[in-house]
Design a protein around this motif. Structure first.
Motif, PDB file in Angstrom:
ATOM      1  N   UNK A  37       0.820  -1.261   0.016  1.00 55.30           N
ATOM      2  CA  UNK A  37       0.042  -0.023   0.008  1.00 55.30           C
ATOM      3  C   UNK A  37       0.779   1.387  -0.148  1.00 55.30           C
ATOM      4  N   UNK A  38       2.251   1.111   0.321  1.00 51.84           N
ATOM      5  CA  UNK A  38       3.040   2.444   0.457  1.00 51.84           C
ATOM      6  C   UNK A  38       3.743   2.937  -0.754  1.00 51.84           C
ATOM      7  N   UNK A  39       4.593   3.957  -0.532  1.00 44.06           N
ATOM      8  CA  UNK A  39       5.134   4.773  -1.480  1.00 44.06           C
ATOM      9  C   UNK A  39       6.222   5.363  -1.197  1.00 44.06           C
ATOM     10  N   UNK A  40       7.214   5.397  -1.744  1.00 43.96           N
ATOM     11  CA  UNK A  40       8.337   6.110  -1.331  1.00 43.96           C
ATOM     12  C   UNK A  40       9.282   5.635  -0.382  1.00 43.96           C
ATOM     13  N   UNK A  41       9.423   4.176  -0.161  1.00 44.64           N
ATOM     14  CA  UNK A  41      10.201   3.534   0.751  1.00 44.64           C
ATOM     15  C   UNK A  41      11.531   3.897   0.790  1.00 44.64           C
ATOM     16  N   UNK A  49       5.556  -1.221  -4.550  1.00 43.63           N
ATOM     17  CA  UNK A  49       5.133  -2.374  -5.301  1.00 43.63           C
ATOM     18  C   UNK A  49       4.546  -2.105  -6.507  1.00 43.63           C
ATOM     19  N   UNK A  50       5.004  -1.154  -7.390  1.00 40.05           N
ATOM     20  CA  UNK A  50       4.446  -0.656  -8.550  1.00 40.05           C
ATOM     21  C   UNK A  50       3.934  -1.731  -9.499  1.00 40.05           C
ATOM     22  N   UNK A 275      12.257  -3.389  -8.750  1.00 39.14           N
ATOM     23  CA  UNK A 275      11.194  -4.142  -8.022  1.00 39.14           C
ATOM     24  C   UNK A 275      11.623  -4.438  -6.617  1.00 39.14           C
ATOM     25  N   UNK A 276      10.722  -4.108  -5.522  1.00 39.89           N
ATOM     26  CA  UNK A 276      10.864  -4.365  -4.493  1.00 39.89           C
ATOM     27  C   UNK A 276      10.636  -5.685  -3.779  1.00 39.89           C
ATOM     28  N   UNK A 300      19.287  -1.265  -0.074  1.00 43.15           N
ATOM     29  CA  UNK A 300      18.583  -1.742   1.320  1.00 43.15           C
ATOM     30  C   UNK A 300      17.290  -0.779   1.435  1.00 43.15           C
ATOM     31  N   UNK A 301      16.064  -1.389   1.995  1.00 40.52           N
ATOM     32  CA  UNK A 301      15.113  -0.646   2.290  1.00 40.52           C
ATOM     33  C   UNK A 301      14.488  -1.197   3.724  1.00 40.52           C
ATOM     34  N   UNK A 302      14.167  -0.059   4.427  1.00 41.90           N
ATOM     35  CA  UNK A 302      13.645  -0.302   5.646  1.00 41.90           C
ATOM     36  C   UNK A 302      14.452  -0.045   6.779  1.00 41.90           C
TER      37      UNK A 302
END
Length: 476
Positions: A37-41, A49-50, A275-276, A300-302
């Protein structure tokens, strides 16, 4: 894509009622995971997750997930790759395949293909039952297919009914052998995998792996292969040359083919840019790509660095695998050929009209694929031409496919130049199910006045839906 070892136009979508759920049937609700549901992570200006929404898996009332029964059946999906970080919080153990009959440790194998205690898969390099991912590539692929919906702080995989069979046939440096790939493919087929993901490939003698693909296909598996990331034609690219696979190219935000995506015998395309997915602990996938400028840790993300974003056909292929396996979960009676035909026949045409070498039949369309009747087929392609005698003169003989489960007709046309404004009818094309079939002949006398021609075959379904394929003919 790791290891070294044209598109169909759909002019009218289904006008008949396709696969409508039975009255009162409870259907799947879309996930509510943070990154879905998110954006800009990672500071980007598009959804995290476009790619899911791009193929029809969104949170809307029309989401493709809402076409799937809530009690759909588990389906075994073999991921032949670098292994899996099975302790990742975004991987649920319910989504991992467990061998109902592992080889007991009491069996003496003498080193001959003895998969001792093979409970979740196998490591074909270490020859043991611990296919752990020290590279990160396999865990990313697995997350796209089956990232757990239960981890609300994580990503959402495509298929919550997937059971991942982990087959490590690529080592910790992204290198494999065709013999290891062949053994892994055969293992997957022998142990009931309905879908096999191969985000791996390269040039070389692939006869043993191609034989294994034939074997797995004969046993009913859908085999999905990443096209590769060199921006080159896939001619002589090992397993990519099989006619029993879905070969997947990569596309971006604007449905454009990514420049790195190999081209040639592409079946379909799927999102393959930024791609995430999941990051296996102590890994940094991009550090393994030669010739790519990359700063360690940049992807890295998060806050906990459990997630990762990257580009490549390796991450486009599991979108197709996820869809194929979800179709089978929803209807286990589907055959591999039906799944492959539906995915191609319902793909969303992009770029130049007609099948092409860059995105194949187009970008996969989950809504249309999950709605389609199990026997739905609408295929068109031109695989080559040859000069033949024609009466007292000569003609160009066109080989290809013009096929539909409810075939209304097909026709051959020609047009001048690279992008014809007018098309001249040559006449009806034969119904052809094989690429070696003759669609028809074009008399040489029809090809005057230009050195460049486009040959087009248009196939029509009884529903009114149409598909086309084009072939560029250079004279002189």
């Amino acid at each position: 894509m790791r290891a070294t070892c044209g598109k169909l136009a759909l002019f009218a979508l289904f006008v008949f009622g396709l696969g409508a759920p039975a009255f009162g049937q409870q259907m799947l609700e879309p996930p509510t995971n943070k990154y879905f549901l998110g954006k800009g992570a990672w500071g980007q200006d598009y959804p995290d997750q476009w790619g899911l929404a791009d193929i029809g898996f969104d949170a809307s009332p029309n989401s493709a997930w809402r076409l799937v029964k809530r009690n759909a059946q588990p389906v075994t999906v073999a991921v032949i790759d670098t292994g899996l970080d099975w302790n990742h919080r975004n991987i649920d153990w319910d989504n991992i395949w467990f061998n109902p009959k592992p080889t007991p440790r009491t069996v003496e194998t003498n080193g001959k293909h003895g998969y001792v205690d093979d409970r979740i898969g196998w490591d074909f390099f270490a020859r043991d039952n611990r296919p752990w991912d020290f590279d990160g590539h396999g865990t990313m692929v697995a997350g796209i297919i089956a990232g757990s919906w239960k981890d609300k702080d994580g990503i959402a995989g495509i298929n919550p009914f997937a059971r991942l069979m982990i087959l490590k046939a690529v080592n910790n440096f992204g290198i494999t052998r065709m013999s290891f790939l062949a053994e892994a493919i055969a293992y997957a087929a022998d142990h009931g995998a309905r879908v096999i993901n191969l985000s791996v490939g390269g040039k070389g003698d692939a006869r043993v792996a191609l034989d294994a693909i034939d074997y797995a296909y004969a046993k009913g598996a859908v085999i999905v292969v990443a096209a590769g990331n060199e921006g080159k034609e896939v001619k002589d690219y090992g397993i990519a040359m099989s006619d029993k696979i879905l070969l997947v190219g990569a596309t971006g935000f604007k449905d454009e083919r990514m420049g790195f995506s190999n081209w040639g015998k592409i079946s379909v395309a799927a999102p393959g840019f930024e791609i995430l997915s999941l990051r296996a602990r102590r890994t940094d996938v991009m550090l393994g790509f030669q010739g790519v400028k990359y700063t360690a840790g940049a992807n890295y993300v998060g806050a906990d660095k459990r997630y990762y974003h990257a580009s490549g056909t390796s991450f486009a292929a599991p979108f197709v695998t996820g869809l194929a396996s979800l179709m089978i979960a929803n209807d286990p009676n589907l055959t591999n050929r039906q799944v492959m035909d539906i995915i191609k026949s319902t793909a969303r045409d992009v770029g130049t009209p007609g099948v092409d070498q860059f995105t194949g039949y187009g970008i996969i369309n989950a809504r249309a694929a999950l709605k389609a009747p199990k026997d739905y087929r609408l295929l068109a392609s031109i695989h080559g031409v040859e000069v033949v005698k024609h009466g007292r003169g000569v003609a160009v003989r066109v080989h290809g496919i013009a096929d539909a489960n409810a075939f209304k007709g097909a026709r051959l046309e020609i047009g001048k130049g690279d992008n014809p404004k007018r098309w001249t009818s040559i006449g009806p094309a034969h119904k052809c199910e094989s690429a070696k079939c003759v669609l028809g002949d074009i008399p040489a006398a029809k090809l005057g006045g230009s050195k460049v021609w486009q040959i087009r075959v248009v196939v029509e379904h009884n529903s009114g839906a149409k598909r086309e394929a084009r072939f560029k003919l250079q004279l002189g």
